[in-house]
Design an enzyme around this catalytic site. Sequence first.
Site, PDB file in Angstrom:
ATOM      1  N   ASP A 294       0.858  -1.170   0.000  1.00  0.00           N
ATOM      2  CA  ASP A 294       0.000   0.000   0.000  1.00  0.00           C
ATOM      3  C   ASP A 294       0.902   1.230   0.000  1.00  0.00           C
ATOM      4  OD1 ASP A 294      -2.164   1.625  -0.123  1.00  0.00           O
ATOM      5  OD2 ASP A 294      -3.208   0.784   1.599  1.00  0.00           O
TER       6      ASP A 294
HETATM    7  C1  BGC Z   1      -4.982   3.287  -0.085  1.00  0.00           C
HETATM    8  C2  BGC Z   1      -5.177   2.252  -1.162  1.00  0.00           C
HETATM    9  C3  BGC Z   1      -5.086   2.920  -2.501  1.00  0.00           C
HETATM   10  C4  BGC Z   1      -3.725   3.563  -2.621  1.00  0.00           C
HETATM   11  C5  BGC Z   1      -3.467   4.211  -3.965  1.00  0.00           C
HETATM   12  C6  BGC Z   1      -3.724   4.110  -0.302  1.00  0.00           C
HETATM   13  O1  BGC Z   1      -3.666   5.194   0.546  1.00  0.00           O
HETATM   14  O2  BGC Z   1      -4.960   2.659   1.167  1.00  0.00           O
HETATM   15  O3  BGC Z   1      -6.394   1.600  -0.994  1.00  0.00           O
HETATM   16  O4  BGC Z   1      -5.339   2.015  -3.525  1.00  0.00           O
HETATM   17  O5  BGC Z   1      -3.612   4.555  -1.626  1.00  0.00           O
HETATM   18  O6  BGC Z   1      -4.176   5.363  -4.114  1.00  0.00           O
END
Ligand code: BGC
Length: 762
Positions: A294
């Site tokens: 993530d």
């Molecule tokens: C989130 C993810 C997301 C990623 C990309 C993160 O902060 O937890 O779910 O896909 O950002 O934007």
Amino acid sequence: MKLKLFILFIVLTSCNDSSTNTMSKKDQNSSQIDRRVDSVLSLMTLSEKIGQMNQYNGFWEVTGPVPAEGDAAKKYDHLKKGLVGSMLNIKGVEEVRRVQKIAVEETRLGIPLIIGFDGIHGYKTISPIPLAEAASWDLETIRKSAEVSAAEMAASGINWTFAPMVDISRDARWGRVMEGAGEDPFLGSLIGIARIKGFQGDDLSATNTVAACAKHFAGYGFSESGRDYNTVDVGTSTLFNTIFPPFVAAKEAGVATFMNSFNELNGIPATGNAYLQRDILKGDWDYKGFVVSDWGSIGEMIPHGYAENGREAALKAILAGSDMDMESYLYIAELEKLVEENKVDISLIDDAVRRILKLKFELGLFDDPYKYCDLEREKAVVNSKENHDVVLDMAKKSIVLLKNEGQLLPLKKEGQKIALIGALASDKNSPLGSWRLAAADNSAISVLEGMQQYPGNELKYAKGADVTVGETAFISEVTINTDDKSGFQEAVNIAKKADKVVMVLGEIGFQTGEGRSVTSLDLPGVQQELLEAVFKVNPNIILVLNNGRPLTINWAAEHIPAIVEAWHLGSESGHAIAQVLYGDYNPSGKLPMSFPRSVGQIPLYYNHKNTGRPTIPAPNLVFWSHYGDEDNDPLYPFGYGLSYTQFEYSNLQIVDEFAEKGEITVKVDLQNSGSYDGKEVVQLYLHDLIATITRPVKELKGMEMVALAKGESKTVQFVLTEKELGFYDNNGQWRTEAGKFEVFVGGSSQTKYKIELEIKQQ
Ligand code: BGC
């Protein structure tokens, strides 16, 4: 550059020769791809390999000048050197083409980028938030909604979406419940599969599909006290029986990628968790796709207290099975040295890169890196009338009728004076929800606009009060209006003169989503006061809720005759709500998450355990599992939702052929006994009375959406096999045990209509 293209051409063509009669077409393709991947891999230097494991966010106004300094310049430089494998948040054909061109034409091997985007509930045409879609229990429509999102993304240069989020959560304080399918692993699994099928179709290389991503692996929805990014500590039984099942289902459905999560799980951050990623996902489940971290989660292992510095964080992440680094910059900075120092075996790097390259082949990017970059297709597909029709259909089906006393709904279409009240009623931005990064601001149909489509009534609108103060945005904290009641009087005045009052209250779109945890689930700000002020002058209120999480609405549930749960329904929100209010669509949604009576009940979920003291032993005795100041039950339970018509269940029967055929058939008769045509989600729950591990008081194990004309009946059948009757033990092993079960059938998780079943020792 010519030489480079020539090498790739050989790689791409030299692998097309094999064919064996015994292999299926899919297997043949996959082994061809494996060989092509190996050929590319054999050409790569270590730093190019690590580059494939590096993902950057969009880094400069891609249509603008080349960045000369700072982070953007660094990213640009890495891109040119072939040190970037994927980018996210680059969108639109022109922008994507521009970065893809650098990767393809300026790097030594010309390996194309995968372009990722959070098309979580739509791209430009916005669908209802996922929690709302889950309330439809309508898998086919959910699949179509994801298909629209995929088609619009793929037409805009994107080929990978970070969805579906399949995190189960039992905590409405957690803002990300809006992004999931609610509290139940059975429903959550089916919905996850539907979304994956919608995004990926059956051909990843088609120009209307994108690769999906099951996230966040694992446990993110169980963050302590509902505070985002917080610690997760759960036992094996919850992990295997509640958290894992939707991920297993996603894997089985062929999801192209997984994303790990920000949280630690039982002391080990998910990103550095080898048990989760290597032992379970890539080991026991034999998952062949890749795992992306993530955002920045590799680096976050330092503040977690799990890695001393970036080097150690990168080491722990790669050893644990994280294949791609989203925005930590740590793989690119540290992995090469770690390999040279023999701390990381090159086989781990090769394995990660193989997985990433494989998806690039599957997406067809090696054959044509610009295949998702067709300007004409972008114009034709994005925001098309057909896409809006699909999200409108999805929006109507996502609405849940919570209360309808005195048949206040549906509204008559003529001769009525209707007062419409609430800032959210005229809001064209809020219905777009949280993840609407590509949608134009204020592009949703408001409730006011939707109701204006019914000109037979006299419609008056007053805002009453704002929900928030100042600008609102995806990334910044919202400020709630807690004192400005200057609009109350106007609202009260129009309510006094109305036959019926429609009040649209709740949360704005940016009150839920990532980083949006709260401790109060009451109507935010002065909205409760507004509701009560209007109620004093006219109690004929239809309360329409706009929100991204269950709310505590006890006062409304007691006093307001009609309540409609309308979530954040996307681009076509107002049309959908008006059609339901006016009876052009008979609501059929059922709650995917329990509505608590108070925050103190949380975590609150229907599939809880019985405890050793489930009932009051004698009047006034305190020694049983309860609260002194609140009921145990939710205000509105999981699976609950009304219709304008009524349904009756009868004749529940079991045909027990478990010994002979390994299955049990459960039959029930359903009758539409009301005066409208309608749809009912028939739900089947099991209770395994005694087991080697205690089982929940009820578990959803079957569902069927049944459409019945008024007066019509149907026999509905469910088949139960070992898959429904069993559970995971504390070693993560699946088992089915002999013994007694209760089989419940009905229109909500609180159904008491049941029949007993005994599975005999085989
Ligand atoms: C989130 C993810 C997301 C990623 C990309 C993160 O902060 O937890 O779910 O896909 O950002 O934007």
